[in-house]
Design a protein around this motif. Structure first.
Motif, short mmCIF file in Angstrom:
data_model
loop_
_atom_site.label_atom_id
_atom_site.label_comp_id
_atom_site.label_asym_id
_atom_site.label_seq_id
_atom_site.Cartn_x
_atom_site.Cartn_y
_atom_site.Cartn_z
N PRO A 342 8.01 -28.95 11.15
CA PRO A 342 8.57 -29.34 9.85
C PRO A 342 9.82 -28.57 9.47
N LEU A 343 9.88 -27.28 9.82
CA LEU A 343 11.06 -26.50 9.48
C LEU A 343 12.30 -27.05 10.18
N ALA A 344 12.14 -27.41 11.45
CA ALA A 344 13.26 -27.98 12.20
C ALA A 344 13.68 -29.32 11.59
N VAL A 345 12.71 -30.12 11.20
CA VAL A 345 12.98 -31.44 10.60
C VAL A 345 13.74 -31.28 9.28
N ARG A 346 13.25 -30.39 8.41
CA ARG A 346 13.91 -30.18 7.12
C ARG A 346 15.31 -29.61 7.30
N THR A 347 15.45 -28.70 8.26
CA THR A 347 16.75 -28.07 8.48
C THR A 347 17.80 -29.09 8.88
N LEU A 348 17.46 -29.94 9.85
CA LEU A 348 18.43 -30.94 10.31
C LEU A 348 18.63 -32.04 9.28
N GLY A 349 17.58 -32.39 8.55
CA GLY A 349 17.75 -33.37 7.47
C GLY A 349 18.72 -32.86 6.43
N ASP A 368 23.91 -29.95 23.42
CA ASP A 368 23.32 -29.24 24.55
C ASP A 368 22.32 -28.17 24.13
N ILE A 369 22.35 -27.77 22.87
CA ILE A 369 21.45 -26.72 22.41
C ILE A 369 19.99 -27.13 22.58
N TRP A 370 19.72 -28.46 22.57
CA TRP A 370 18.34 -28.94 22.72
C TRP A 370 17.80 -28.64 24.12
N LYS A 371 18.69 -28.40 25.08
CA LYS A 371 18.26 -28.18 26.45
C LYS A 371 17.86 -26.73 26.72
N LEU A 372 18.06 -25.86 25.75
CA LEU A 372 17.70 -24.46 25.94
C LEU A 372 16.20 -24.32 26.14
N LYS A 373 15.82 -23.47 27.07
CA LYS A 373 14.41 -23.19 27.28
C LYS A 373 13.92 -22.29 26.15
N GLN A 374 12.80 -22.69 25.52
CA GLN A 374 12.29 -21.97 24.36
C GLN A 374 10.95 -21.33 24.66
N THR A 375 10.76 -20.11 24.16
CA THR A 375 9.46 -19.46 24.20
C THR A 375 8.94 -19.35 22.78
N ALA A 376 7.73 -18.82 22.64
CA ALA A 376 7.06 -18.82 21.33
C ALA A 376 7.87 -18.11 20.25
N ASN A 377 8.60 -17.05 20.61
CA ASN A 377 9.31 -16.26 19.61
C ASN A 377 10.80 -16.54 19.55
N ASP A 378 11.27 -17.55 20.30
CA ASP A 378 12.70 -17.88 20.29
C ASP A 378 13.06 -18.62 19.02
N PRO A 381 15.89 -24.59 18.43
CA PRO A 381 17.22 -25.19 18.63
C PRO A 381 17.80 -25.76 17.34
N ALA A 382 16.94 -26.35 16.51
CA ALA A 382 17.44 -26.94 15.26
C ALA A 382 18.03 -25.88 14.34
N LEU A 383 17.44 -24.70 14.32
CA LEU A 383 17.96 -23.64 13.47
C LEU A 383 19.26 -23.08 14.03
N ARG A 384 19.32 -22.93 15.35
CA ARG A 384 20.56 -22.46 15.98
C ARG A 384 21.67 -23.48 15.76
N LEU A 385 21.32 -24.75 15.85
CA LEU A 385 22.31 -25.81 15.65
C LEU A 385 22.84 -25.78 14.23
N SER A 386 21.95 -25.61 13.26
CA SER A 386 22.39 -25.58 11.86
C SER A 386 23.25 -24.35 11.59
N TYR A 387 22.95 -23.24 12.25
CA TYR A 387 23.77 -22.03 12.11
C TYR A 387 25.18 -22.28 12.67
N ASP A 388 25.23 -22.93 13.82
CA ASP A 388 26.53 -23.20 14.43
C ASP A 388 27.39 -24.10 13.56
#
Length: 407
Positions: A342-349, A368-378, A381-388
């Motif tokens: 939900p946080l990713a959804v709200r952020t991009l919305g 391309d940020i969606w292709k980053l490999k994510q671990t539990a504490n990373d 991508p949606a938050l990084r994208l919104s920051y960018d």
């Protein structure tokens, strides 16, 4: 690498100041400084594009690293120049200019796009600030979870003593653990069932004294942090004694059994049926807290796609959904990439709210940020994208805020 643009801007601002220009003129290096500013201007035009494309381009990441280091070195040099005002600095400025020339000459290798910052500016919108009370209509897709948690809170076994019962809500960041806890906390049935309700945010501050101070402040509204530990214990027991209470401990990270055992001894004395509701990302916390037989930790799952889409539409369009069918189709694919968070959804919305540029929506969907490999504490991508997508001065403010401790 997002620091590269900020470092570049800061360096250019210093070079462009009136006082510094006069100093450069006095020491006969103004010509070199002007050439340096011209080179920096060329680099600045493409650095934002480079920051976004560096995710899957090792050479581009190295290029940004070189740029950032050169900016920092140049700023240090200019500071020395300004303070010491020595003629020998003129020779070093020439060397710095040569470094930037070398960096600028490599731009053509990366096929970078000019002027990307203009496109980003239109996506930044002002949003309504959050508040502590949550209306049920604001939380989408968690009605079933709310009912299950309330059922656990209402349970009282025949042989139950004054032992503190703990119900942990466990899940990764952004799933809505705190929102669910607030939904439960403000439910009328919970209001009527418990004589006393307490809400504290714990995070990494899990010391016995700090927890007592927060609980007392939640109950009384007064900060008693200057009292001795013995006094705090007495006040806490007086407030809990004989009362059926609900204590919500939001965002618990501590995994030390000893610390939790000490805290449980302080919370002893409540009436039969008292409960502690905990939100945590750690799978170890429930076992360390010692959940009681018959009460299990509650693992919060991803939000179903249908509910995620409804949430996205609410934040991205408001009441304007029917006006933009093409954007809705793009939005459906964006929601899929959020993977039920939900946080990713709200952020991009929120990021896309107010812009109807299909190319910009496609840019978010295909980034391309969606292709980053994510671990539990990373970071998601949606938050990084919104920051960018923030304008440079807001990114600088955000980076400054990040140096402060949690909470």
């Amino acid at each position: 690498m997002v620091e590269s643009f900020l470092a570049l801007e800061k360096l250019m601002e210093k070079l462009g100041s009136r006082a510094f220009e006069e100093l450069l003129l006095f020491y006969c290096v103004k010509n070199d400084a002007e050439k340096l500013k011209e080179t920096l201007t060329v680099v600045k035009c493409v650095v934002l594009d480079a920051e976004e494309k560096q995710v899957h381009n090792h050479q581009l990441r190295d290029w940004l690293e070189k740029l950032k280091d050169a900016c920092y070195d140049a700023e240090d040099l200019l500071d020395d120049f300004e303070v010491q005002a020595l003629r020998r600095m003129g020779h070093q400025i020439k060397k710095i200019r040569e470094r930037f020339n070398e960096i600028a000459n490599m731009i053509h290798k990366f096929n970078l796009t000019l002027g990307l910052d203009d496109r980003k500016g239109q996506a930044v919108q002002k949003r309504e600030p959050s508040h502590s009370f949550v209306r049920p209509s604001d939380i989408i897709g968690r009605d079933e979870d709310r009912e299950k948690i309330i059922e656990l809170l209402m349970q009282t076994s025949d042989g139950e003593s004054e032992t503190v019962f703990v119900i942990p809500i466990v899940g990764i960041g952004g799933l809505g653990k705190t929102a669910l806890a607030k939904l439960v906390y403000n439910d009328q049935r919970v209001e009527e069932h418990f004589e006393l309700k307490i809400w504290i945010c714990v995070s990494e501050d899990f010391g016995e004294r700090q927890i007592m101070t927060k609980i007392i402040k939640s109950i009384t509204g007064q900060n008693q942090g200057d009292l001795e530990t013995e006094q705090l214990q007495r006040i806490l027991r007086d407030h809990l004694n004989g009362k059926k209470y609900l204590l919500v401990m939001d965002d618990v990270w501590n995994e030390d059994p000893k610390v939790w055992d000490e805290l449980k001894s302080l919370l002893w004395g409540g009436a039969k049926g008292s409960k502690i509701l905990v939100t945590t990302r750690s799978n170890k916390v429930p076992s360390i807290m010692g959940t009681t037989r018959g009460i299990t930790d509650y693992n919060l799952q991803e939000l179903p796609y249908k509910d995620c889409l409804s949430l996205f539409m609410k934040y991205a369009f408001g009441e304007r959904q029917k006006k933009h069918p093409n954007l809705i189709k793009i939005g459906e694919k964006i929601v899929e990439k959020c993977r039920g968070n939900p946080l990713a959804v709200r952020t991009l919305g929120s990021l896309l709210y107010g812009t109807t540029d299909e190319h910009y929506w496609e840019y978010v969907r295909d980034n391309d940020i969606w292709k980053l490999k994510q671990t539990a504490n990373d970071i998601l991508p949606a938050l990084r994208l919104s920051y960018d997508q923030l304008s440079p001065h807001l990114r600088q403010c955000f980076a400054y805020c990040s140096i402060f401790p949690k909470d």
